[in-house]
Design a protein around this motif. Structure first.
Motif, mmCIF file in Angstrom:
data_model
loop_
_atom_site.group_PDB
_atom_site.id
_atom_site.type_symbol
_atom_site.label_atom_id
_atom_site.label_comp_id
_atom_site.label_asym_id
_atom_site.label_seq_id
_atom_site.Cartn_x
_atom_site.Cartn_y
_atom_site.Cartn_z
ATOM 1 N N ASN A 12 46.230 40.816 42.460
ATOM 2 C CA ASN A 12 45.223 40.852 41.119
ATOM 3 C C ASN A 12 44.702 39.372 40.911
ATOM 4 O O ASN A 12 43.763 39.011 40.829
ATOM 5 C CB ASN A 12 46.046 41.172 39.987
ATOM 6 C CG ASN A 12 45.740 42.797 39.626
ATOM 7 O OD1 ASN A 12 45.418 43.604 40.640
ATOM 8 N ND2 ASN A 12 45.543 43.150 38.439
ATOM 9 N N ALA A 13 45.668 38.377 40.945
ATOM 10 C CA ALA A 13 45.527 37.039 40.776
ATOM 11 C C ALA A 13 44.325 36.493 41.871
ATOM 12 O O ALA A 13 43.356 35.687 41.533
ATOM 13 C CB ALA A 13 46.633 36.015 40.626
ATOM 14 N N ASP A 14 44.564 36.908 43.155
ATOM 15 C CA ASP A 14 43.579 36.605 44.322
ATOM 16 C C ASP A 14 42.387 36.847 43.899
ATOM 17 O O ASP A 14 41.297 36.127 44.037
ATOM 18 C CB ASP A 14 44.258 37.034 45.398
ATOM 19 C CG ASP A 14 45.423 36.254 46.027
ATOM 20 O OD1 ASP A 14 45.963 35.403 45.560
ATOM 21 O OD2 ASP A 14 46.178 36.778 46.979
ATOM 22 N N LEU A 15 42.218 38.294 43.608
ATOM 23 C CA LEU A 15 40.763 38.710 43.235
ATOM 24 C C LEU A 15 40.355 37.860 41.921
ATOM 25 O O LEU A 15 39.020 37.745 42.044
ATOM 26 C CB LEU A 15 40.933 40.161 43.061
ATOM 27 C CG LEU A 15 41.063 40.832 44.383
ATOM 28 C CD1 LEU A 15 40.961 42.487 44.059
ATOM 29 C CD2 LEU A 15 40.023 40.486 45.707
ATOM 30 N N ALA A 16 41.030 37.568 40.883
ATOM 31 C CA ALA A 16 40.622 37.108 39.744
ATOM 32 C C ALA A 16 40.025 35.609 39.890
ATOM 33 O O ALA A 16 39.120 35.352 39.612
ATOM 34 C CB ALA A 16 41.725 36.975 38.578
ATOM 35 N N ALA A 21 35.301 32.116 40.585
ATOM 36 C CA ALA A 21 34.788 30.974 41.559
ATOM 37 C C ALA A 21 33.564 31.621 41.694
ATOM 38 O O ALA A 21 32.848 31.045 42.881
ATOM 39 C CB ALA A 21 35.715 30.646 42.530
ATOM 40 N N SER A 22 33.035 32.821 41.242
ATOM 41 C CA SER A 22 31.915 33.351 41.746
ATOM 42 C C SER A 22 31.624 33.759 43.033
ATOM 43 O O SER A 22 30.582 33.568 43.423
ATOM 44 C CB SER A 22 30.533 32.274 41.152
ATOM 45 O OG SER A 22 30.553 32.191 39.752
ATOM 46 N N GLU A 23 32.774 34.097 43.861
ATOM 47 C CA GLU A 23 32.632 34.350 45.209
ATOM 48 C C GLU A 23 32.377 36.165 45.205
ATOM 49 O O GLU A 23 32.755 36.641 43.954
ATOM 50 C CB GLU A 23 33.963 34.303 45.954
ATOM 51 C CG GLU A 23 34.454 32.820 46.049
ATOM 52 C CD GLU A 23 35.832 32.613 46.729
ATOM 53 O OE1 GLU A 23 36.339 33.681 47.446
ATOM 54 O OE2 GLU A 23 36.454 31.596 46.687
#
Length: 235
Positions: A12-16, A21-23
């Motif tokens: 979850n933190a990785d996707l957040a 970062a607007s990726e």
């Protein structure tokens, strides 16, 4: 597409972090970890991983006309229920508990965590496929003997189907199907954090918006939109 990591703090933190970062994070993609070192559940509770368990996250980019974002917990629950049911031994059944747990009996098999980042919702799912982590104040259970990667593919497919229904047909059919997979009406429930006295009542279904309906001892019915819900010990 399913992307796997050997180890990370939290999917979850990785996707957040990517969203902030607007990726670009494609809807329908899943990030699945072999091991999480900082996994968490509701209200920041630590959720310890176990080798062979499913730990993964995906994202939904909210669109105009979508149902209430909080109701995504219901459709994710249905997707997990559909993916798990064919794997259960004869005589066992899984039941949904509002807002985000899948149980076998009174023991937690799976949990769901939703986190909002701007106009996107990150959905984290943990399912005990191989072993049941020890969690304070609650029973846990594992399926055992289930291939993680095969399960991930099944869950991704079920989630995509549920998301399409949610968008095309609205929340009402989701609520009805969720109720059919939940513990029975009248099940005694307590709403409140562990250690608190809590609000005691009986499960009276779901409101049109997906809120929990709790029938109190005086006959009134209260809509619960957020909170920790536990099966009352003598239920």
């Amino acid at each position: 597409m399913i992307h796997t990591l050997a180890e990370t703090g939290s999917t979850n933190a990785d996707l957040a972090a990517r969203l902030r970062a607007s990726e670009s994070v494609a809807e329908g993609d899943w990030l699945v970890a072999d091991r999480q070192t900082a996994g968490k559940g509701r209200q920041g509770r630590e959720w310890l991983d176990g080798a062979g368990n499913f730990m993964g996250s995906t994202v939904v980019h909210l669109r105009f006309g979508d149902p209430e974002p909080a109701s995504l917990a219901l459709l994710v629950g249905l997707a997990v229920h559909e993916a798990v049911t064919p794997l259960l031994n004869d005589g066992l059944s899984a039941t949904l508990k509002w807002p985000n747990d899948l149980l076998i009996g009174r023991a937690k098999l799976a949990g769901i965590l939703l986190e909002r980042v701007n106009d996107s919702v990150i959905i984290g799912v943990g399912v005990n496929l191989a072993q049941a982590p020890e969690v304070p104040d609650r029973e846990t259970v594992a399926l055992q003997g289930v291939d993680r990667d095969a399960f991930a593919a099944d869950l991704a497919r079920e989630f995509a189907a549920e998301l399409e229904r949610w968008r095309n047909f609205g929340l009402a059919p989701i609520v009805q199907r969720w109720l059919a997979a939940a513990h029975p009406l009248g099940t005694p429930l307590t709403v409140g954090e562990p250690g608190e006295e809590g609000l005691i009542g009986a499960f009276a279904g779901l409101a049109e918006d997906g809120a929990l309906l709790l029938r109190l001892a005086d006959g009134r019915t209260r809509a619960i939109h957020a909170g920790e819900v536990r099966l009352t010990p003598d239920s």
